[in-house]
Scaffold this motif. Structure first.
Motif, PDB file in Angstrom:
ATOM      1  N   GLY A  12     -60.345  -4.872  16.259  1.00 51.45           N
ATOM      2  CA  GLY A  12     -61.585  -5.639  16.218  1.00 51.45           C
ATOM      3  C   GLY A  12     -61.787  -6.486  17.460  1.00 51.45           C
ATOM      4  O   GLY A  12     -61.043  -6.391  18.434  1.00 51.45           O
ATOM      5  N   GLU A  13     -62.785  -7.331  17.419  1.00 51.85           N
ATOM      6  CA  GLU A  13     -63.123  -8.211  18.542  1.00 51.85           C
ATOM      7  C   GLU A  13     -63.181  -9.659  18.060  1.00 51.85           C
ATOM      8  O   GLU A  13     -63.382  -9.928  16.882  1.00 51.85           O
ATOM      9  CB  GLU A  13     -64.469  -7.814  19.150  1.00 51.85           C
ATOM     10  N   GLY A  14     -63.013 -10.568  18.997  1.00 52.93           N
ATOM     11  CA  GLY A  14     -63.195 -11.982  18.713  1.00 52.93           C
ATOM     12  C   GLY A  14     -62.029 -12.681  18.055  1.00 52.93           C
ATOM     13  O   GLY A  14     -62.184 -13.753  17.460  1.00 52.93           O
ATOM     14  N   HIS A  15     -60.826 -12.107  18.170  1.00 58.06           N
ATOM     15  CA  HIS A  15     -59.666 -12.709  17.529  1.00 58.06           C
ATOM     16  C   HIS A  15     -58.759 -13.466  18.512  1.00 58.06           C
ATOM     17  O   HIS A  15     -57.749 -14.027  18.100  1.00 58.06           O
ATOM     18  CB  HIS A  15     -58.833 -11.627  16.827  1.00 58.06           C
ATOM     19  N   GLU A  16     -59.121 -13.476  19.782  1.00 57.74           N
ATOM     20  CA  GLU A  16     -58.266 -14.084  20.784  1.00 57.74           C
ATOM     21  C   GLU A  16     -58.018 -15.570  20.489  1.00 57.74           C
ATOM     22  O   GLU A  16     -58.939 -16.318  20.155  1.00 57.74           O
ATOM     23  CB  GLU A  16     -58.886 -13.942  22.182  1.00 57.74           C
ATOM     24  N   ASN A  17     -56.750 -15.956  20.633  1.00 62.90           N
ATOM     25  CA  ASN A  17     -56.315 -17.349  20.517  1.00 62.90           C
ATOM     26  C   ASN A  17     -56.635 -17.954  19.149  1.00 62.90           C
ATOM     27  O   ASN A  17     -56.974 -19.136  19.043  1.00 62.90           O
ATOM     28  CB  ASN A  17     -56.920 -18.196  21.650  1.00 62.90           C
ATOM     29  N   LYS A  18     -56.482 -17.142  18.125  1.00 64.71           N
ATOM     30  CA  LYS A  18     -56.711 -17.616  16.760  1.00 64.71           C
ATOM     31  C   LYS A  18     -55.423 -17.524  15.949  1.00 64.71           C
ATOM     32  O   LYS A  18     -54.541 -16.711  16.222  1.00 64.71           O
ATOM     33  CB  LYS A  18     -57.815 -16.807  16.083  1.00 64.71           C
ATOM     34  N   THR A  19     -55.348 -18.380  14.951  1.00 67.85           N
ATOM     35  CA  THR A  19     -54.217 -18.397  14.032  1.00 67.85           C
ATOM     36  C   THR A  19     -54.726 -18.129  12.622  1.00 67.85           C
ATOM     37  O   THR A  19     -55.664 -18.790  12.161  1.00 67.85           O
ATOM     38  CB  THR A  19     -53.504 -19.767  14.062  1.00 67.85           C
ATOM     39  N   TYR A  20     -54.117 -17.150  11.960  1.00 64.99           N
ATOM     40  CA  TYR A  20     -54.519 -16.801  10.605  1.00 64.99           C
ATOM     41  C   TYR A  20     -53.368 -17.085   9.644  1.00 64.99           C
ATOM     42  O   TYR A  20     -52.248 -16.617   9.842  1.00 64.99           O
ATOM     43  CB  TYR A  20     -54.905 -15.323  10.524  1.00 64.99           C
ATOM     44  N   GLU A  21     -53.660 -17.870   8.615  1.00 63.33           N
ATOM     45  CA  GLU A  21     -52.690 -18.152   7.556  1.00 63.33           C
ATOM     46  C   GLU A  21     -52.894 -17.104   6.462  1.00 63.33           C
ATOM     47  O   GLU A  21     -53.856 -17.161   5.694  1.00 63.33           O
ATOM     48  CB  GLU A  21     -52.888 -19.563   7.003  1.00 63.33           C
ATOM     49  N   LEU A  22     -52.012 -16.132   6.420  1.00 63.39           N
ATOM     50  CA  LEU A  22     -52.213 -14.967   5.566  1.00 63.39           C
ATOM     51  C   LEU A  22     -51.396 -15.070   4.285  1.00 63.39           C
ATOM     52  O   LEU A  22     -50.197 -15.349   4.324  1.00 63.39           O
ATOM     53  CB  LEU A  22     -51.834 -13.695   6.330  1.00 63.39           C
ATOM     54  N   SER A  23     -52.041 -14.815   3.174  1.00 63.42           N
ATOM     55  CA  SER A  23     -51.373 -14.885   1.864  1.00 63.42           C
ATOM     56  C   SER A  23     -52.213 -14.139   0.849  1.00 63.42           C
ATOM     57  O   SER A  23     -53.356 -13.756   1.118  1.00 63.42           O
ATOM     58  CB  SER A  23     -51.206 -16.343   1.420  1.00 63.42           C
ATOM     59  N   GLY A  24     -51.633 -13.934  -0.324  1.00 63.81           N
ATOM     60  CA  GLY A  24     -52.383 -13.322  -1.400  1.00 63.81           C
ATOM     61  C   GLY A  24     -53.473 -14.245  -1.907  1.00 63.81           C
ATOM     62  O   GLY A  24     -53.474 -15.450  -1.636  1.00 63.81           O
ATOM     63  N   ASP A  25     -54.402 -13.667  -2.641  1.00 63.18           N
ATOM     64  CA  ASP A  25     -55.524 -14.452  -3.174  1.00 63.18           C
ATOM     65  C   ASP A  25     -55.110 -15.369  -4.314  1.00 63.18           C
ATOM     66  O   ASP A  25     -55.778 -16.364  -4.590  1.00 63.18           O
ATOM     67  CB  ASP A  25     -56.625 -13.514  -3.680  1.00 63.18           C
ATOM     68  N   THR A  26     -54.013 -15.017  -4.993  1.00 61.60           N
ATOM     69  CA  THR A  26     -53.598 -15.747  -6.184  1.00 61.60           C
ATOM     70  C   THR A  26     -52.105 -16.017  -6.148  1.00 61.60           C
ATOM     71  O   THR A  26     -51.322 -15.122  -5.810  1.00 61.60           O
ATOM     72  CB  THR A  26     -53.923 -14.948  -7.466  1.00 61.60           C
ATOM     73  N   ALA A  27     -51.708 -17.221  -6.487  1.00 59.71           N
ATOM     74  CA  ALA A  27     -50.287 -17.567  -6.558  1.00 59.71           C
ATOM     75  C   ALA A  27     -49.790 -17.407  -7.990  1.00 59.71           C
ATOM     76  O   ALA A  27     -50.506 -17.713  -8.947  1.00 59.71           O
ATOM     77  CB  ALA A  27     -50.068 -18.999  -6.087  1.00 59.71           C
ATOM     78  N   PHE A  28     -48.562 -16.918  -8.132  1.00 60.36           N
ATOM     79  CA  PHE A  28     -47.974 -16.726  -9.460  1.00 60.36           C
ATOM     80  C   PHE A  28     -46.639 -17.455  -9.549  1.00 60.36           C
ATOM     81  O   PHE A  28     -45.969 -17.677  -8.533  1.00 60.36           O
ATOM     82  CB  PHE A  28     -47.776 -15.235  -9.759  1.00 60.36           C
ATOM     83  N   SER A  29     -46.255 -17.817 -10.756  1.00 59.99           N
ATOM     84  CA  SER A  29     -44.936 -18.394 -10.993  1.00 59.99           C
ATOM     85  C   SER A  29     -43.981 -17.261 -11.357  1.00 59.99           C
ATOM     86  O   SER A  29     -44.399 -16.155 -11.719  1.00 59.99           O
ATOM     87  CB  SER A  29     -44.997 -19.403 -12.131  1.00 59.99           C
ATOM     88  N   PHE A  30     -42.689 -17.542 -11.317  1.00 63.95           N
ATOM     89  CA  PHE A  30     -41.727 -16.509 -11.674  1.00 63.95           C
ATOM     90  C   PHE A  30     -41.696 -16.259 -13.179  1.00 63.95           C
ATOM     91  O   PHE A  30     -41.348 -15.161 -13.615  1.00 63.95           O
ATOM     92  CB  PHE A  30     -40.343 -16.850 -11.132  1.00 63.95           C
ATOM     93  N   ALA A  31     -42.097 -17.245 -13.952  1.00 61.03           N
ATOM     94  CA  ALA A  31     -42.240 -17.016 -15.388  1.00 61.03           C
ATOM     95  C   ALA A  31     -43.362 -16.006 -15.632  1.00 61.03           C
ATOM     96  O   ALA A  31     -43.228 -15.097 -16.465  1.00 61.03           O
ATOM     97  CB  ALA A  31     -42.519 -18.332 -16.108  1.00 61.03           C
ATOM     98  N   GLU A  32     -44.454 -16.151 -14.901  1.00 62.19           N
ATOM     99  CA  GLU A  32     -45.561 -15.197 -15.017  1.00 62.19           C
ATOM    100  C   GLU A  32     -45.154 -13.818 -14.504  1.00 62.19           C
ATOM    101  O   GLU A  32     -45.537 -12.783 -15.068  1.00 62.19           O
ATOM    102  CB  GLU A  32     -46.775 -15.721 -14.249  1.00 62.19           C
ATOM    103  N   TYR A  33     -44.376 -13.812 -13.424  1.00 58.09           N
ATOM    104  CA  TYR A  33     -43.880 -12.558 -12.858  1.00 58.09           C
ATOM    105  C   TYR A  33     -43.011 -11.825 -13.878  1.00 58.09           C
ATOM    106  O   TYR A  33     -43.189 -10.622 -14.114  1.00 58.09           O
ATOM    107  CB  TYR A  33     -43.101 -12.862 -11.579  1.00 58.09           C
ATOM    108  N   ALA A  34     -42.090 -12.551 -14.502  1.00 54.77           N
ATOM    109  CA  ALA A  34     -41.219 -11.956 -15.516  1.00 54.77           C
ATOM    110  C   ALA A  34     -42.032 -11.426 -16.689  1.00 54.77           C
ATOM    111  O   ALA A  34     -41.762 -10.333 -17.218  1.00 54.77           O
ATOM    112  CB  ALA A  34     -40.193 -12.982 -15.993  1.00 54.77           C
ATOM    113  N   ALA A  35     -43.037 -12.182 -17.093  1.00 57.47           N
ATOM    114  CA  ALA A  35     -43.870 -11.761 -18.227  1.00 57.47           C
ATOM    115  C   ALA A  35     -44.637 -10.480 -17.903  1.00 57.47           C
ATOM    116  O   ALA A  35     -44.806  -9.608 -18.774  1.00 57.47           O
ATOM    117  CB  ALA A  35     -44.845 -12.876 -18.597  1.00 57.47           C
TER     118      ALA A  35
END
Length: 284
Positions: A184-207
């Motif tokens: 793509g274009e226009g990304h020079e000198n940028k910082t992206y904080e990348l992560s999933g849209d939703t956070a889960f707990s390990f209890a939820e993961y186990a379930a």
């Protein structure tokens, strides 16, 4: 001009190469690998192969050309001078006059020891004066789902993360973000904080594992020293075990729970839910 991907034969690198081949001709892609054998499948599809090693600086001499875009995938050798390894690539890229260098870093909020090498590399990249992109990749869902056999065997998800939450995403998601930046274009000198849209707990993961597998799965939150003992008892080297324990401490503090939305915006779709990653792992 070429798009050059270091560490191309690794788990993330392979997804990046595949993504690039969907968008640009193979002859415009260069895969940097440690041996011809590791890149043989790419070469068969017309990808240019460059053999180089972060630990051998001279192998990067002349590898880049003016105008190239480079993805520096961080080294994975625990205990090595990873900042020094990465500077080998940065120095070679600067000497060649590349158009962009993107680096797979760690979340800005992460304070675990794992992040130290990433912060050092970021500093070196900023000091180089190269046009850069910092892809601050969050945690990969596969770090957990690749351990499902053990979870199913013991009927438990064991972590030292308390009630902390993780906004993970799949390797394919993070690779797609790198492809978007490189093509793509226009990304020079940028910082992206990348992560999933939703956070889960390990209890939820186990379930969720229990729901999909039909087995009784619980979450056992254990103290850090107990978790380290479990990891080393399973054969992990102590330095790597300590790193994982440190990451769990960060999870408990909420350092990997951020959901900036940068990842889904870059890839133009929602990130892969943990339930989908579990389903894929159970089928594997």
């Amino acid at each position: 001009m070429s798009i050059v991907v270091t560490g191309a034969s690794g788990n993330l690198g392979r997804f990046v190469i595949e993504g690039l081949l969907e968008k640009i001709p193979a002859e415009q892609v260069t895969a940097v690998v440690r041996s011809e054998e590791k890149g043989a499948d790419f070469a068969a599809r017309g990808v240019r192969i460059a053999v180089a090693d972060y630990n051998t600086p001279e192998t990067f001499d002349g590898l880049f050309s003016a105008g190239d875009k480079v993805l520096l995938i961080s080294g994975s050798e625990v205990g090595k001078d990873r900042v020094g390894q990465h500077k080998v690539v940065i120095d070679a890229a600067k000497a060649a006059g590349v158009a962009l260098l993107a680096y797979t870093s760690a979340p800005g909020a992460l304070k675990a020891a794992l992040a130290d090498d990433h912060r050092g590399t970021e500093q070196a990249l900023l000091e180089s004066g190269l046009p850069y992109v910092l892809l601050r990749n969050g945690w990969y869902s596969e770090v957990y789902t690749e351990q499902l056999a053990s979870v199913l065997e013991h009927g438990a998800v064991v972590q030292a993360a308390g009630e902390g939450r993780v906004a993970s995403a799949s390797r394919a998601d993070y690779a797609a973000a790198a492809v978007a930046v490189l093509t793509g274009e226009g990304h020079e000198n940028k910082t992206y904080e990348l992560s999933g849209d939703t956070a889960f707990s390990f209890a939820e993961y186990a379930a969720e594992i229990a729901k999909q597998s039909g087995k009784d799965i619980v979450y056992n939150a254990v103290p850090a020293d107990v978790y380290e003992g479990i990891l080393t008892g399973a054969g992990l080297p102590e330095p790597f075990a300590r790193i994982l324990v440190g990451v769990d401490a960060s999870v408990e503090k909420g350092e990997l729970a951020g959901t900036s939305g940068d990842l889904s915006r870059l890839i133009g779709r929602p990130t892969t839910p943990i339930a989908d990653s579990i389903a894929a792992a159970l089928k594997a």
